[in-house]
Write a protein that holds these residues in place. Sequence first.
Motif, mmCIF file in Angstrom:
data_model
loop_
_atom_site.group_PDB
_atom_site.id
_atom_site.type_symbol
_atom_site.label_atom_id
_atom_site.label_comp_id
_atom_site.label_asym_id
_atom_site.label_seq_id
_atom_site.Cartn_x
_atom_site.Cartn_y
_atom_site.Cartn_z
ATOM 1 N N GLU A 161 -0.090 -9.608 -6.284
ATOM 2 C CA GLU A 161 1.228 -9.592 -5.643
ATOM 3 C C GLU A 161 1.964 -8.280 -5.912
ATOM 4 N N ILE A 162 1.858 -7.794 -7.128
ATOM 5 C CA ILE A 162 2.517 -6.519 -7.466
ATOM 6 C C ILE A 162 1.878 -5.386 -6.675
ATOM 7 N N ALA A 163 0.544 -5.382 -6.622
ATOM 8 C CA ALA A 163 -0.163 -4.331 -5.878
ATOM 9 C C ALA A 163 0.211 -4.372 -4.404
ATOM 10 N N ASP A 164 0.273 -5.568 -3.842
ATOM 11 C CA ASP A 164 0.667 -5.700 -2.430
ATOM 12 C C ASP A 164 2.074 -5.166 -2.205
ATOM 13 N N PHE A 165 2.968 -5.440 -3.153
ATOM 14 C CA PHE A 165 4.346 -4.958 -3.028
ATOM 15 C C PHE A 165 4.395 -3.427 -3.103
ATOM 16 N N LEU A 166 3.624 -2.872 -4.019
ATOM 17 C CA LEU A 166 3.643 -1.420 -4.210
ATOM 18 C C LEU A 166 3.090 -0.674 -3.010
ATOM 19 N N TYR A 167 2.075 -1.245 -2.373
ATOM 20 C CA TYR A 167 1.392 -0.546 -1.287
ATOM 21 C C TYR A 167 1.589 -1.240 0.061
ATOM 22 N N ALA A 168 2.697 -1.936 0.246
ATOM 23 C CA ALA A 168 2.949 -2.679 1.488
ATOM 24 C C ALA A 168 3.037 -1.757 2.693
ATOM 25 N N GLU A 169 3.580 -0.561 2.541
ATOM 26 C CA GLU A 169 3.757 0.341 3.670
ATOM 27 C C GLU A 169 2.558 1.248 3.883
ATOM 28 N N LYS A 170 1.571 1.121 3.048
ATOM 29 C CA LYS A 170 0.387 1.968 3.154
ATOM 30 C C LYS A 170 -0.647 1.278 4.025
ATOM 31 N N ASP A 171 -1.647 2.048 4.460
ATOM 32 C CA ASP A 171 -2.739 1.433 5.205
ATOM 33 C C ASP A 171 -3.351 0.322 4.387
ATOM 34 N N LYS A 172 -3.912 -0.629 5.060
ATOM 35 C CA LYS A 172 -4.480 -1.796 4.374
ATOM 36 C C LYS A 172 -5.495 -1.362 3.323
ATOM 37 N N ILE A 173 -5.303 -1.865 2.094
ATOM 38 C CA ILE A 173 -6.231 -1.554 1.006
ATOM 39 C C ILE A 173 -7.297 -2.641 0.977
ATOM 40 N N ASP A 174 -8.527 -2.207 1.029
ATOM 41 C CA ASP A 174 -9.625 -3.165 1.192
ATOM 42 C C ASP A 174 -9.907 -3.988 -0.052
ATOM 43 N N LYS A 175 -9.483 -3.513 -1.225
ATOM 44 C CA LYS A 175 -9.828 -4.261 -2.435
ATOM 45 C C LYS A 175 -8.705 -4.168 -3.456
#
Length: 597
Positions: free
Chosen positions: A455-469
């Motif tokens: 959840e933290i990682a998703d919040f940090l990189y929400a505006e970035k291209d989809k992170i595959d892992k």
Amino acid sequence: MIKAVKLINENNEIVKNITFHKGLNVILADVASDLKQKNNKNSRNGAGKTSLIEIIDFCLGGSIKTLDSSLIGNWTYAIELEIYGKIHTIYRNVANSTKVYFIDGEFSKWDIKPIEIKSDSVVATIYKYYMKEDDWKDFLGIYIFKIDNNSTEKYYPKYRSLIPYFIRYNEGAFLDPFKYFKNQKAWQSQIYNAYLLNLNWEYAITMQNLKDEKEMIIKLKNATKNGYFKNYTGTLGELESEKVVLQNKVNRYDNELAEFKVHPHYEDIQQEANQLTKQIHKLSETVTVQKSLLEKYEKDNLEEKDSDISTIKLIYDEAGLTFPDNVTKSLEEVVAFHSTVIQNRKEYLNDEIKRLNDEIEKNDHYLKTFLDKRAEKMKILKTHNAIDEFNKLQNRNAELRAQLNEIEKHIENIKKMESDLTENKKQTLELLSKAKQDLDEREEQRTIAIKTFAEIADFLYAEKDKIDKIGLSIDFDDNGYKYNAFIGKDKSTGRTAMKVFDYDMTIMTIRNQNNNLPGFLIHDSDVFDSVDERQIAKALEYADNSAKELNTEYICFMNSDRVPEKLFSKEFKNRFNKCVRLKLEDTEDGGLFGFRL
């Protein structure tokens, strides 16, 4: 939680009083206005950010490190902590760092209580109580982490082994989420993180002990194989073969010793036999000479004959010669004289022959006596042995038996090592099975950790291209716990630092399930140095919201040029400015201590 940190100079004057609140707390290193105009970007290193973290760590039982400068060598640092719902101020002096002091406080709930200072003490004018440094650390270990300070287990986690996960500022602190310094050992990472993640950290200790045991057995086995123990090398089969050969030799020597007869006077008898031999040789030589002389005398005695006048005449007649009367008379006289000589010669020879026969008979008797005596001595020597020979035989047997005992122990040790390795493997497999079962039973705890990290990682990189892992993995194999944190495939310094931030916030969330202690998380400015501004903005906002929700503190040290104000939401921008607890400048009087060190 940390309520405040105070810097007190040698005159007992408070130089700085920095307060903290739940949520985000920022210590900002800024560039002086005149240097900004000169576009100077390298003027924050001496502002004192790291020194302030070190002061906090020092008050919490850390080492002095860089705080022993001659300019601040006698300063005192104080930290206000909330302990059991009460605010306590703890003082620690750099010059006298073996103790911490208290002016007052209520300690009834403390497991280890401060000691009241005697009224005649010098420090009694300032402080009322003190604790030894080790007692202070032991108390914090009990209070924050519920650590058993009486444990003698080698790998048992200690307070100063765990607190660095909440005060990251040393070199290498942001290179790996599961380590707080670069060369941290694997077992430390496994045990300490298991403790913080609410996993069965005792399994990690047991696994490490099994690994140590296995390593030691293998080292001993290799040492044995390479011949470091005496002269015995090779496989177990080769050593067994050598044992059989030695056993046969020992048995043979045992039999010889069993049949060995020792005469108490063996050496004396041997000397007597040798003396008799010399006498026999000498007497035999004498008898030989006597018998040779006797033979000559007997021959001479037979050859001795008388001469008469008629024989002489016959010789002359045959020659055609005639003796006158007067000559004949003279010859008769000569023959008579010669007969006398011959008679005397015969008498002498007969006397000598008799004497020699007597001597030979006597010597033959002595010779027989000597031979009989020597035969008697030799019989004893033949059936018995000297004590020296017995000792030599016994010593050699003792040497062989010692070698045999040694090789038997050697074989026994090898067999024990093989057995220990087998048992070690068995225990490792059993532990592995229990640990995996335990992990399954702790699915709820694991799920919280994994879910929070994601959840933290998703919040940090929400505006970035989809992170595959994205994820946090926790496994247990024959090496112990195995942790991994991943946010995409990017292994850059900035992405790694965000893994550390994410993991630490995850741990803070997990700690909130227990007692919400230590109640703070501190990051040095290195955490954001190489991070994209968008992630910095997200991280600061998340830290503020999460820390408030968890009723804890996130204390962050930053350089002003790394603050992404333009990316803050309007609401958070206003909040952020209120979260700045202290601004430092790398100027003569703008640093932490009010002067340049």
